[in-house]
Design an enzyme around this catalytic site. Structure first.
Site, mmCIF file in Angstrom:
data_model
loop_
_atom_site.group_PDB
_atom_site.id
_atom_site.type_symbol
_atom_site.label_atom_id
_atom_site.label_comp_id
_atom_site.label_asym_id
_atom_site.label_seq_id
_atom_site.Cartn_x
_atom_site.Cartn_y
_atom_site.Cartn_z
ATOM 1 N N ARG A 278 -48.199 -3.352 54.750
ATOM 2 C CA ARG A 278 -48.965 -2.468 53.857
ATOM 3 C C ARG A 278 -49.291 -3.134 52.522
ATOM 4 N NH1 ARG A 278 -47.205 1.056 49.652
ATOM 5 N NH2 ARG A 278 -45.133 0.218 50.053
ATOM 6 N N SER B 119 -49.872 3.512 49.965
ATOM 7 C CA SER B 119 -49.139 4.582 50.652
ATOM 8 C C SER B 119 -49.371 5.941 50.005
ATOM 9 C CB SER B 119 -47.653 4.263 50.680
ATOM 10 O OG SER B 119 -47.243 3.772 49.430
ATOM 11 N N LEU B 120 -49.319 6.012 48.667
ATOM 12 C CA LEU B 120 -49.595 7.309 48.033
ATOM 13 C C LEU B 120 -51.050 7.695 48.288
ATOM 14 C CD1 LEU B 120 -47.649 7.213 44.623
ATOM 15 C CD2 LEU B 120 -46.877 7.986 46.852
ATOM 16 N N ASP C 259 -36.103 11.051 60.432
ATOM 17 C CA ASP C 259 -36.055 12.329 61.160
ATOM 18 C C ASP C 259 -37.349 12.604 61.935
ATOM 19 O OD1 ASP C 259 -33.676 12.501 59.829
ATOM 20 O OD2 ASP C 259 -34.308 14.060 58.434
ATOM 21 N N HIS D 205 -38.124 -1.010 52.463
ATOM 22 C CA HIS D 205 -38.874 -0.174 51.520
ATOM 23 C C HIS D 205 -39.794 0.823 52.221
ATOM 24 C CE1 HIS D 205 -40.844 0.723 47.736
ATOM 25 N NE2 HIS D 205 -42.016 0.284 48.167
ATOM 26 N N GLU E 246 -46.251 8.635 55.363
ATOM 27 C CA GLU E 246 -45.537 7.468 55.901
ATOM 28 C C GLU E 246 -45.107 7.652 57.351
ATOM 29 O OE1 GLU E 246 -42.275 6.066 53.469
ATOM 30 O OE2 GLU E 246 -41.704 4.531 54.918
ATOM 31 N N GLN F 287 -42.678 4.130 42.062
ATOM 32 C CA GLN F 287 -42.957 3.742 40.679
ATOM 33 C C GLN F 287 -44.426 3.371 40.496
ATOM 34 O OE1 GLN F 287 -40.273 0.601 39.594
ATOM 35 N NE2 GLN F 287 -38.449 1.805 39.977
ATOM 36 N N HIS G 206 -39.409 -4.665 50.285
ATOM 37 C CA HIS G 206 -39.939 -4.875 48.933
ATOM 38 C C HIS G 206 -39.204 -6.072 48.349
ATOM 39 C CE1 HIS G 206 -41.089 -4.261 44.798
ATOM 40 N NE2 HIS G 206 -41.900 -3.275 45.166
HETATM 41 C C1 SIN Z 1 -43.875 -0.826 43.460
HETATM 42 O O1 SIN Z 1 -44.059 -0.183 42.443
HETATM 43 O O2 SIN Z 1 -43.638 -2.026 43.470
HETATM 44 C C2 SIN Z 1 -43.900 -0.100 44.780
HETATM 45 C C3 SIN Z 1 -45.248 0.414 45.068
HETATM 46 C C4 SIN Z 1 -45.453 0.521 46.542
HETATM 47 O O3 SIN Z 1 -44.521 0.394 47.318
HETATM 48 O O4 SIN Z 1 -46.608 0.686 46.939
#
Ligand code: SIN
Length: 535
Positions: free
Chosen positions: A371, A376-377, A208, A336, A360, A46, A229
């Site tokens: 993190r 991550s993205l 995997d 998470h 990841e 998100q 999370h």
């Molecule tokens: C979030 O929107 O809270 C998750 C974002 C993330 O895990 O970096």
């Protein structure tokens, strides 16, 4: 060497898709995913992509926030390189036509998340992952140099004398076993949140990549650092959906059922503290007050504001019977993200020639022990970009680049009920939550560490009896990943980042990354081959 090398990419999240598109100008790519192309962890993301995009922010501040969240285990050179490259990658995405959320004046709308000292998260409302994946899927499908194999489950990497030249995979529709040969195999298989009872991941996040790399002899690191999370919507019926940290960045506050805030007792940033601190605080408060969840107070915002800024979260809350402009949202921590993974440099190079890993699944030293949100993205994009630029240096020689098909009609036909009975993923998820969850204890870790090898043995026997059923491969991957996490957690005699150890509450003065024990068993493909009658 073939003038256009052949690259095998395993996994269709942001890292795998972005890499495939980047490298396709100089290579033929086969992209394999075990379900549908869009079915990845990224799709569920998100928040957005952390990157310095405004003048009053700086790379130095982003580095400082990342290092603080990482609790002494980040590699400064890695952090500096990956964060410095992020703005350029965002510029490239904008240039390629990606439309992220903007302010009325046309500038990028940057949201703020936990642990960030500035607003620096580039996003597409509250569905950034879905937006990215939908766009990339279209590009991948239209690309003449990329072959997509959906519903294809990779069994094992094809490794001889520590060189990887492809992978064995099962086409789940035709039930064929395929040997896909490649000059470079790139794992972009995501994490393993799905091995925990409460988690924010799709069911396919079963570790995997970790397990198959481990079976192939790759080095893994920091597997004990599983990030929880703090805010998944609490539902009595199990996993539900994420309540993005951007809501807290926007001003929502964590509260007890009676409306008292509590985060100010744990960290100066209150409800915007780093995730490890919030998850621990919530777990403590739930235990102290004998409550199944805490609450996120969003009632200071109007319905129109919440609907406009967070349309997905608002809609999901309404579906679950909560109007967040009038009622506090019930939340619990949930597994998470895996901060550790297959040891790699910032361009994905691993300890096995011919094998790279990005996103990841990789452990580069960016996240350390915990993190920072939305890094991550960023990591997926920058590593994919780096890896595509290094690919020509990573190629290994290969005589045969075609594919070999073997029909493996199941050894013994089994019904869905039987498969469920012999795998039982829910049992492992419950055990993982109980034995190796948010707050760990030495006795439970030790017990679990001894239970897991027995269960692994059972799956091996089931493969001998029933053949290479995709459900058995996934269950083996879950169990082996669970073992790697539990073993590393048991051995780290301190509390640091997202590893909270009741018997060792203090942090050791010198932090060091952990390396997983080497695998000493067989690859699944060899267990299966033993069962084929020799002519
Ligand atoms: C979030 O929107 O809270 C998750 C974002 C993330 O895990 O970096």
């Amino acid at each position: 060497m073939n003038p256009r090398p052949h690259i095998l990419v395993v996994g269709s999240g942001l890292a795998g898709m972005y890499y495939a598109l980047k490298v396709s100008s100089e290579a033929n790519v086969t992209l394999v995913c075990k379900n549908q192309l869009f079915d990845s962890n990224t799709f569920w993301a998100q928040g957005g992509i952390a990157s310095v995009m405004k003048e009053d922010d700086s790379i130095e501040k982003h580095i400082a926030d990342t290092i603080e969240a990482g609790d002494g285990l980040c590699d400064l050179n890695v952090v500096t390189e990956l964060l410095s490259k992020a703005p350029k990658v965002i510029e490239q995405l904008l240039h390629d036509g990606f439309n992220f959320t903007r302010n009325a004046d046309g500038t990028l709308n940057l949201s703020r998340e936990g642990g960030h000292s500035e607003a620096r998260v580039v996003h597409a409302q509250d569905r950034t992952g879905e937006y990215l994946i939908k766009n990339l899927t279209e590009k991948i499908k239209a690309h003449p140099q990329i072959t997509v194999l959906e519903n294809t489950q990779v069994v094992d990497l094809y490794v001889n004398e520590n060189i990887c030249t492809g992978a064995w995979a099962i086409n789940k529709t035709s039930n064929e076993l395929i040997l896909i040969r490649a000059n470079l195999t790139v794992l972009a298989t995501g994490g393993a949140g799905g091995i925990f009872k409460k988690n924010t991941n799709p069911a396919g996040a079963t570790g995997d990549g970790y397990a198959m790399a481990w079976r192939a002899g790759a080095l893994l690191s920091n597997m004990e650092f599983v990030q929880f999370h703090p805010t998944m919507f609490y539902s009595k019926n199990g996993n539900s959906f994420l309540i993005s940290e951007t809501l807290r960045g926007y001003g929502a506050e964590l509260k007890l059922p009676n409306g008292d805030s509590f985060m100010q007792h744990y960290h100066k940033l209150g409800s915007l503290a780093p995730r490890d601190i919030i998850s621990k605080a919530i777990a403590e408060q739930m235990q102290l007050n004998h409550i199944p969840c805490v609450y996120l107070d969003t009632t200071v915002f109007s319905e129109a504001e919440l609907q406009g800024k967070f349309p997905y979260i608002f809609g999901q809350c309404i579906k679950h019977g909560i109007n967040p402009s009038r009622q506090m949202i019930p939340v619990v921590p949930a597994a998470h993200y895996f901060c550790g993974g297959i040891l790699a440099d910032t361009s994905g190079k691993t300890s096995i020639p011919g094998l790279a890993v990005i996103g990841e699944s990789a452990c580069t030293g960016l996240h350390g022990a915990n993190r920072l949100a939305s890094n991550s993205l960023l990591e997926a994009l920058v590593m994919a970009d780096n890896c595509s630029k290094q690919t020509l240096q990573y190629l290994v020689d290969l005589e045969y680049t075609g594919e070999k098909f073997l029909n493996i009609a199941p050894v013994n036909l089994v019904s869905d009920e039987q498969i469920q009975k012999i795998t039982n993923p829910a049992e492992l998820q419950n055990m993982m939550w109980h034995f190796c969850g948010i707050i760990r204890t030495e006795s439970l870790l030790k017990l679990f560490k001894n239970i897991l090898p027995e269960q692994i043995k059972e799956v091996k026997n089931n493969i001998r009896e029933y053949g290479l059923l995709p459900a058995l491969i996934e269950q083996m991957n879950r169990l082996q990943t669970a073992f790697l996490v539990t073993d590393a957690a048991w051995k780290r005699k301190e509390s640091r980042g997202c590893h909270l150890y009741k018997n060792y509450p203090l942090k050791l003065s010198a932090g060091a990354k952990s390396i997983s024990i080497p695998y000493d068993g067989e690859q699944l493909i060899h267990i299966f081959e033993e069962t084929i009658p020799q002519k």
